[in-house]
Scaffold this motif. Structure first.
Motif, PDB file in Angstrom:
ATOM      1  N   LEU A   1       0.690  -1.415  -0.017  1.00 24.53           N
ATOM      2  CA  LEU A   1       0.083  -0.022  -0.084  1.00 24.53           C
ATOM      3  C   LEU A   1       0.978   1.117  -0.004  1.00 24.53           C
ATOM      4  O   LEU A   1       0.692   2.223  -0.806  1.00 24.53           O
ATOM      5  CB  LEU A   1      -0.945  -0.069   1.412  1.00 24.53           C
TER       6      LEU A   1
ATOM      7  N   ASP B   1       1.636   3.630  -6.350  1.00 25.78           N
ATOM      8  CA  ASP B   1       1.477   5.017  -6.759  1.00 25.78           C
ATOM      9  C   ASP B   1      -0.100   5.318  -7.286  1.00 25.78           C
ATOM     10  O   ASP B   1      -0.375   4.865  -8.193  1.00 25.78           O
ATOM     11  CB  ASP B   1       2.638   5.336  -7.821  1.00 25.78           C
ATOM     12  N   GLU B   2      -0.652   6.073  -6.386  1.00 26.61           N
ATOM     13  CA  GLU B   2      -2.169   6.486  -6.661  1.00 26.61           C
ATOM     14  C   GLU B   2      -2.417   7.196  -8.156  1.00 26.61           C
ATOM     15  O   GLU B   2      -3.490   7.305  -8.420  1.00 26.61           O
ATOM     16  CB  GLU B   2      -2.979   7.102  -5.586  1.00 26.61           C
ATOM     17  N   THR B   3      -1.413   7.914  -8.431  1.00 30.28           N
ATOM     18  CA  THR B   3      -1.648   8.748  -9.554  1.00 30.28           C
ATOM     19  C   THR B   3      -1.518   7.772 -10.983  1.00 30.28           C
ATOM     20  O   THR B   3      -1.495   8.237 -12.068  1.00 30.28           O
ATOM     21  CB  THR B   3      -0.362   9.815  -9.670  1.00 30.28           C
TER      22      THR B   3
ATOM     23  N   GLU C   1      -1.478   1.093 -10.857  1.00 35.24           N
ATOM     24  CA  GLU C   1      -1.025   0.828  -9.612  1.00 35.24           C
ATOM     25  C   GLU C   1      -2.095   1.084  -8.466  1.00 35.24           C
ATOM     26  O   GLU C   1      -2.306   0.539  -7.448  1.00 35.24           O
ATOM     27  CB  GLU C   1       0.492   1.623  -9.219  1.00 35.24           C
ATOM     28  N   ARG C   2      -3.086   2.135  -8.997  1.00 36.11           N
ATOM     29  CA  ARG C   2      -4.040   2.614  -8.261  1.00 36.11           C
ATOM     30  C   ARG C   2      -5.170   1.447  -8.128  1.00 36.11           C
ATOM     31  O   ARG C   2      -5.742   1.330  -6.940  1.00 36.11           O
ATOM     32  CB  ARG C   2      -4.830   3.951  -8.757  1.00 36.11           C
TER      33      ARG C   2
ATOM     34  N   LYS D   1      -4.005  -1.158  -5.672  1.00 34.55           N
ATOM     35  CA  LYS D   1      -3.944  -0.699  -4.484  1.00 34.55           C
ATOM     36  C   LYS D   1      -5.422  -1.004  -3.835  1.00 34.55           C
ATOM     37  O   LYS D   1      -5.674  -1.218  -2.731  1.00 34.55           O
ATOM     38  CB  LYS D   1      -3.435   0.945  -4.278  1.00 34.55           C
ATOM     39  N   ALA D   2      -6.290  -0.449  -4.677  1.00 34.26           N
ATOM     40  CA  ALA D   2      -8.000  -0.786  -4.387  1.00 34.26           C
ATOM     41  C   ALA D   2      -7.977  -2.111  -4.162  1.00 34.26           C
ATOM     42  O   ALA D   2      -8.837  -2.636  -3.138  1.00 34.26           O
ATOM     43  CB  ALA D   2      -8.817  -0.193  -5.718  1.00 34.26           C
TER      44      ALA D   2
ATOM     45  N   GLU E   1     -12.154   2.361   1.897  1.00 38.21           N
ATOM     46  CA  GLU E   1     -11.138   2.864   1.234  1.00 38.21           C
ATOM     47  C   GLU E   1     -10.929   2.500  -0.202  1.00 38.21           C
ATOM     48  O   GLU E   1     -10.236   3.267  -1.045  1.00 38.21           O
ATOM     49  CB  GLU E   1      -9.701   2.644   2.034  1.00 38.21           C
TER      50      GLU E   1
ATOM     51  N   LEU F   1     -10.884   4.686  -3.800  1.00 40.49           N
ATOM     52  CA  LEU F   1      -9.639   4.850  -4.681  1.00 40.49           C
ATOM     53  C   LEU F   1     -10.347   4.290  -6.197  1.00 40.49           C
ATOM     54  O   LEU F   1      -9.621   4.920  -7.308  1.00 40.49           O
ATOM     55  CB  LEU F   1      -8.772   3.712  -4.337  1.00 40.49           C
TER      56      LEU F   1
ATOM     57  N   PHE G   1     -12.160   7.238  -9.936  1.00 42.07           N
ATOM     58  CA  PHE G   1     -11.268   8.062 -10.468  1.00 42.07           C
ATOM     59  C   PHE G   1     -11.272   7.678 -12.253  1.00 42.07           C
ATOM     60  O   PHE G   1     -12.069   6.813 -12.457  1.00 42.07           O
ATOM     61  CB  PHE G   1      -9.897   7.095 -10.340  1.00 42.07           C
TER      62      PHE G   1
ATOM     63  N   THR H   1     -12.573  -3.089 -12.807  1.00 42.85           N
ATOM     64  CA  THR H   1     -12.610  -1.924 -12.054  1.00 42.85           C
ATOM     65  C   THR H   1     -14.307  -2.089 -11.434  1.00 42.85           C
ATOM     66  O   THR H   1     -14.539  -1.935 -10.302  1.00 42.85           O
ATOM     67  CB  THR H   1     -12.645  -0.412 -12.555  1.00 42.85           C
TER      68      THR H   1
END
Ligand SMILES: [Zn+2]
Length: 213
Positions: free
Chosen positions: A152, A156-158, A162-163, A166-167, A178, A182, A185, A195
């Motif tokens: 986590l 990198d969330e940007t 990777e975002r 992370k989700a 959380e 994320l 987006f 997604t």
């Protein structure tokens, strides 16, 4: 799928010879994908980037090992010690984490690779069992949980891929709110299917890795 010549490498520490299979071409026919990003494709086997020496048991990155030669079947007779060399093998979850402890993660990319592989390995037993029969979330060892916490931090969330990863980690840790945050987006179109599946699972409070069908 077309296999290439086996590469013969030597362990950087004890010089034991090992063989690395190569691939000239492959495809994703019959491939299966899971929410944690793992793909298993019969016509595109994933080759390990890191291994453990059969002789001295040290860990090393295959790309950093000295190449001794190539075994080209049918073309020339390789030295018997090349033919006798064992193939490099994939590490287990415990070994990926041990490799990190031993200092093999020298860059962010290397650490991300090792931690993702450890995570996937921990999900592997769930991949091929009847997930619907599992009533309780998988038990993760303290080391496996620490691995996910560190992932986590690293991700990198940007960066859309990777975002998303992370989700998924957050969902598997049962931090559903959380995870959902994320997922709000503007992901590229090709992520749409995965997604929406991860979002749906998080809304249902389902923490298990799932196949993207
Ligand atoms: Zn060795």
């Amino acid at each position: 799928m077309k296999p290439g010549p086996d590469r013969v490498i030597e362990c950087p520490h004890c010089k034991t010879l090992m063989r690395v299979p190569t691939l000239l071409s492959g495809n994703t026919l019959g491939a299966r994908w899971w929410t944690d990003g793992r793909m298993i494709a019969p016509m595109l086997p994933s080759l390990p980037a890191i291994t453990r020496c059969h002789g001295c048991e040290c860990y090393f990155w295959i790309s950093e090992a000295k190449v001794i030669g190539h075994i080209r079947y049918g073309l020339e007779e390789p030295p018997p010690e090349w033919k006798a060399a064992k193939r490099v093998r994939k590490l287990s979850e415990k070994e990926y984490l041990e490799a990190i402890q031993n200092g093999l993660a020298r860059t962010r990319e290397q650490e991300l690779y090792l931690r993702t592989q450890a995570w996937w390995a921990s999900n592997d037993p769930l991949r091929f069992t009847g997930l619907d029969e599992i009533q309780t979330p998988p038990h993760r060892s303290p080391e496996a949980l620490m691995n996910l916490e560190r992932l986590l931090e690293l991700l990198d969330e940007t960066h859309p891929a990777e975002r998303l990863q992370k989700a998924e980690v957050l969902r598997e840790l049962e931090r559903f709110d959380e995870a959902l945050r994320l997922l709000e987006f503007d992901f590229p179109d090709q992520y749409e299917k995965v997604t929406s599946l991860i979002r749906e699972l998080a809304q249902r409070k389902d923490p298990l890795v799932r196949e993207i069908g």
